[in-house]
Design an enzyme around this catalytic site. Structure first.
Site: not given
Length: 244
Positions: A114-115, A203, A206, A231
């Site tokens: 995702c990162c 985010c 997170c 990340c």
């Protein structure tokens, strides 16, 4: 710009204050930008605009930030009368990812993918247009991965065979207390989430507040082991280098 001598820069600025390191980096490079997301970065912006009103600033909009963070970005833009280049993920890649894995896959298989889509690849596109960048990283933010952090380095993560990208971390030796003393002294804007127990802010899904005496990175990706809490923006930190 003439060839940049990293070894000489480090030798000449070893004992210098963060402001001088930053101003020297900005003098050495015309095409340099400050990466902005947190309190440390606004300290750098505050230092930078005192030397050059035309400083380049960019920020990553992952699409998953807190509302307070979006307001913070706008507050900084207005306060310093800056143009902030707000970078977004590639919409086709992001749509394919969320269609395939949903919106919270990182709880099951880790945050790296995702990162990579929301942060690393937009950053890579931006850095390809620069000769150097400035970050607010500090050694004490994550002792497991940032303890070798240098105040000036060749960026091993984002340099290419054609071009060496240089990275400056003027606050490498600062503590969190140093950052907040500067913020209070010079009335620097900060994210209102800091007043709600958030220390390291990313985010919304997170990030969470930390408890008293917890390390600030314990509020990031708390469901994962500590050695995984990068990340990918500063992946070079996990590999000790000659500049460390």
């Amino acid at each position: 710009m003439s060839a940049f001598d990293l070894t000489s820069f480090i030798a000449h600025h070893q004992e210098d204050a963060a402001q001088k390191i930053l101003h020297s980096a900005m003098s050495a490079f015309d095409n340099i930008a400050v990466s902005f997301s947190g309190a440390e970065d606004v300290v750098l912006i505050d230092m930078a605009v005192k030397a050059n009103k035309n400083v380049q600033v960019f920020s990553l909009d992952t699409g998953r930030l807190h509302p307070e963070t979006y307001r913070f970005i706008e507050k900084v833009r207005k306060h310093y009368q800056l143009e902030i280049d707000v970078l977004s993920p590639d919409h086709q890649e992001l749509e394919t990812f969320t269609r395939r894995k949903g919106l919270f896959s990182f709880f099951d298989d880790g945050h790296k993918e995702c990162c990579g889509i929301r942060k690393v690849r937009p950053l890579k596109r931006k850095l390809a247009t620069l000769d150097a960048w400035v970050t607010g990283q500090r050694k004490d933010q994550s002792p497991g991965t940032r303890n070798v952090l240098a105040f000036a380095e060749a960026d091993s993560a984002f340099s290419t065979d054609e071009k060496t990208l240089f990275k400056f971390n003027p606050l490498a030796n600062w503590s969190s207390e140093d950052v907040w003393n500067y913020i209070k002294m010079f009335d620097v804007p900060y994210n209102e989430l800091h007043s709600k127990g958030f220390v390291s802010i990313g985010c919304e899904p997170c990030t969470r507040p930390v408890l008293p005496n917890q390390h600030e990175r314990e509020g990031r990706w708390w469901w994962e082991e500590s050695e995984h809490k990068e990340c990918g923006l500063h992946i070079g930190n996990v590999i000790p280098t000659q500049q460390g």
